[in-house]
Write a protein that holds these residues in place. Structure first.
Motif, PDB file in Angstrom:
ATOM      1  N   GLN A 122      46.445  42.591  44.159  1.00  0.00           N
ATOM      2  CA  GLN A 122      46.058  41.790  43.032  1.00  0.00           C
ATOM      3  C   GLN A 122      47.163  41.528  42.170  1.00  0.00           C
ATOM      4  O   GLN A 122      48.241  42.270  41.973  1.00  0.00           O
ATOM      5  CB  GLN A 122      44.927  42.449  42.349  1.00  0.00           C
ATOM      6  N   VAL A 123      47.299  40.033  41.773  1.00  0.00           N
ATOM      7  CA  VAL A 123      48.266  39.678  40.598  1.00  0.00           C
ATOM      8  C   VAL A 123      47.577  39.792  39.449  1.00  0.00           C
ATOM      9  O   VAL A 123      46.515  38.896  39.188  1.00  0.00           O
ATOM     10  CB  VAL A 123      48.961  38.166  41.080  1.00  0.00           C
ATOM     11  N   ILE A 124      47.977  40.550  38.503  1.00  0.00           N
ATOM     12  CA  ILE A 124      47.078  40.534  37.110  1.00  0.00           C
ATOM     13  C   ILE A 124      48.098  40.075  35.943  1.00  0.00           C
ATOM     14  O   ILE A 124      49.041  40.298  36.008  1.00  0.00           O
ATOM     15  CB  ILE A 124      46.812  42.211  36.970  1.00  0.00           C
ATOM     16  N   THR A 125      47.621  39.032  35.266  1.00  0.00           N
ATOM     17  CA  THR A 125      48.314  38.589  34.069  1.00  0.00           C
ATOM     18  C   THR A 125      47.588  38.741  32.897  1.00  0.00           C
ATOM     19  O   THR A 125      46.379  38.548  32.885  1.00  0.00           O
ATOM     20  CB  THR A 125      48.427  36.903  34.426  1.00  0.00           C
TER      21      THR A 125
ATOM     22  N   TYR B  15      51.674  41.117  36.746  1.00  0.00           N
ATOM     23  CA  TYR B  15      51.992  42.515  37.411  1.00  0.00           C
ATOM     24  C   TYR B  15      51.240  42.275  38.889  1.00  0.00           C
ATOM     25  O   TYR B  15      50.306  41.688  39.138  1.00  0.00           O
ATOM     26  CB  TYR B  15      51.150  43.635  36.744  1.00  0.00           C
ATOM     27  N   LEU B  16      51.795  43.285  39.692  1.00  0.00           N
ATOM     28  CA  LEU B  16      51.352  43.430  41.060  1.00  0.00           C
ATOM     29  C   LEU B  16      50.926  44.630  41.343  1.00  0.00           C
ATOM     30  O   LEU B  16      51.565  45.826  41.213  1.00  0.00           O
ATOM     31  CB  LEU B  16      52.457  43.136  42.132  1.00  0.00           C
ATOM     32  N   LEU B  17      49.527  44.783  41.739  1.00  0.00           N
ATOM     33  CA  LEU B  17      48.847  46.016  42.090  1.00  0.00           C
ATOM     34  C   LEU B  17      48.499  46.014  43.698  1.00  0.00           C
ATOM     35  O   LEU B  17      47.922  44.836  44.120  1.00  0.00           O
ATOM     36  CB  LEU B  17      47.546  45.897  41.290  1.00  0.00           C
ATOM     37  N   GLY B  18      49.063  47.013  44.378  1.00  0.00           N
ATOM     38  CA  GLY B  18      48.533  47.008  45.706  1.00  0.00           C
ATOM     39  C   GLY B  18      47.632  48.373  46.057  1.00  0.00           C
ATOM     40  O   GLY B  18      47.968  49.465  45.376  1.00  0.00           O
ATOM     41  N   MET B  19      46.563  48.327  46.412  1.00  0.00           N
ATOM     42  CA  MET B  19      45.678  49.345  46.733  1.00  0.00           C
ATOM     43  C   MET B  19      45.323  49.516  48.216  1.00  0.00           C
ATOM     44  O   MET B  19      44.766  48.575  48.823  1.00  0.00           O
ATOM     45  CB  MET B  19      44.355  49.176  46.139  1.00  0.00           C
TER      46      MET B  19
END
Length: 64
Positions: free
Chosen positions: A21-24, A32-36
């Motif tokens: 996900q790219v969170i703005t 921010y970049l979130l990798g799960m």
């Protein structure tokens, strides 16, 4: 008083990660970049430009 969401979450299609996900942040424009990963956990980092400065979503900043 209506509650305003501070973050925009986009989920682009990618290979390998279970979810990315790219969170703005709407207030600062910082992305921010979130990798799960299902078996490995997750990680989050600020996205940066070629000079190492935080990547900003200018369209979000222009809306505010």
């Amino acid at each position: 008083m209506a509650k305003t969401e501070r973050f925009i979450v986009d989920t682009p299609k990618v290979k390998g990660a279970t979810t990315v996900q790219v969170i703005t942040d709407k207030e600062t424009g910082v992305q921010y970049l979130l990798g799960m990963y299902a078996t490995l956990g997750s990680g989050m980092t600020v996205l940066v430009d070629a000079e190492g400065k935080p990547l900003l979503n200018q369209a979000v900043l222009d809306e505010n």
